[in-house]
Enzyme design. Sequence first.
Site, short mmCIF file in Angstrom:
data_model
loop_
_atom_site.label_atom_id
_atom_site.label_comp_id
_atom_site.label_asym_id
_atom_site.label_seq_id
_atom_site.Cartn_x
_atom_site.Cartn_y
_atom_site.Cartn_z
N ASN A 1 0.88 -1.18 0.00
CA ASN A 1 0.00 0.00 0.00
C ASN A 1 0.91 1.22 0.00
OD1 ASN A 1 -1.79 2.07 0.51
ND2 ASN A 1 -2.12 1.51 2.66
N LYS B 1 0.05 4.27 -0.11
CA LYS B 1 -0.58 5.45 0.51
C LYS B 1 -0.41 6.64 -0.42
CE LYS B 1 0.57 3.45 4.93
NZ LYS B 1 0.30 3.56 6.34
N HIS C 1 -9.54 1.01 4.96
CA HIS C 1 -8.23 1.17 5.62
C HIS C 1 -8.40 2.10 6.81
CE1 HIS C 1 -4.08 2.32 6.36
NE2 HIS C 1 -3.73 1.23 5.69
N GLU D 1 -6.73 4.45 7.98
CA GLU D 1 -6.49 5.88 7.75
C GLU D 1 -7.72 6.53 7.13
OE1 GLU D 1 -2.75 5.52 5.68
OE2 GLU D 1 -1.79 4.89 7.54
N GLU E 1 -5.36 -5.24 10.51
CA GLU E 1 -4.33 -4.22 10.69
C GLU E 1 -4.57 -3.47 12.01
OE1 GLU E 1 -2.39 -2.95 6.83
OE2 GLU E 1 -4.25 -1.82 6.93
N GLY F 1 2.45 1.98 10.58
CA GLY F 1 3.36 3.12 10.43
C GLY F 1 4.11 3.49 11.70
N SER G 1 3.53 -2.56 10.17
CA SER G 1 4.98 -2.58 10.37
C SER G 1 5.62 -3.92 10.00
CB SER G 1 5.33 -2.18 11.81
OG SER G 1 4.90 -0.85 12.07
#
Length: 242
Positions: free
Chosen positions: A7, A9, A88, A90, A157, A163, A199
């Site tokens: 991904n 991003k 996701h 985010e 996730e 991140g 991560s």
Amino acid sequence: MFAVLGNWKSFGSNRCVDDFYQALTIHQHKSTQWGIAFPYPYCQAASTKRQGWVGAQNVSAFGEGAYTGEIHAAMLTDCGCQFALVGHSERRQYFNEPSSQLVDKINALHEAGLTAVYCIGETLEQRDAGQLMQVLQDQLRVLDGLSNPEQLWVAYEPVWAIGTGRAATPQDAQDAHTIIRNALKGSPFHHVPILYGGSVKPENAAALARETEVGGFLIGGASLKADSFSEIYLQFTQTKSS
Ligand code: PEP
């Protein structure tokens, strides 16, 4: 089927896409699909490389129409995509995506013949409050009423691992994936691959892949570099076939 996905991003450029494919050293293993979810503008160019799958990081909940700024599922097919991420963390966190839209997004992808990678996971506060199982079960409720298990993968996730450099331990991943697998029992999705994301790096990929319920990875930062992404793919496929 297993899957190792990246991904990007909101990172990258045309140049980065070219460099990435040039430097990749992946030998596609028949059991493990790989692919990258690019920012929309790079999907078409990436699809012309004819290596792995190309995905988007989001999709419109609507079809064709007067929806300024939206990219609908048939456009993704037209640009050579095979999959898209849905939900996701985010997007849930910063763009307040409601569950009702997530269902519509998955349906739209399925109608366009694309695989939906449905992302779920708990925040640190929820984990510390002992709410892991409840949160995952609630997020999986989005799948109620859907069918089409060939075109849906789940990505676990944990928000606190995305991140941050702090991956879940292999045992944490296995425990959460087992909760997900149990929650999917009796549904059309009972055997779909469950990917771990948060991560993942070349250094921890093999240990995570050793867990039986880890059916692949969704990789953010480490997917931006062809060498680390290729190495994670290798670690994953070697571990699963050993
Ligand atoms: C992600 O973006 O889905 C992700 C898992 O990011 P990272 O690997 O950088 O934690």
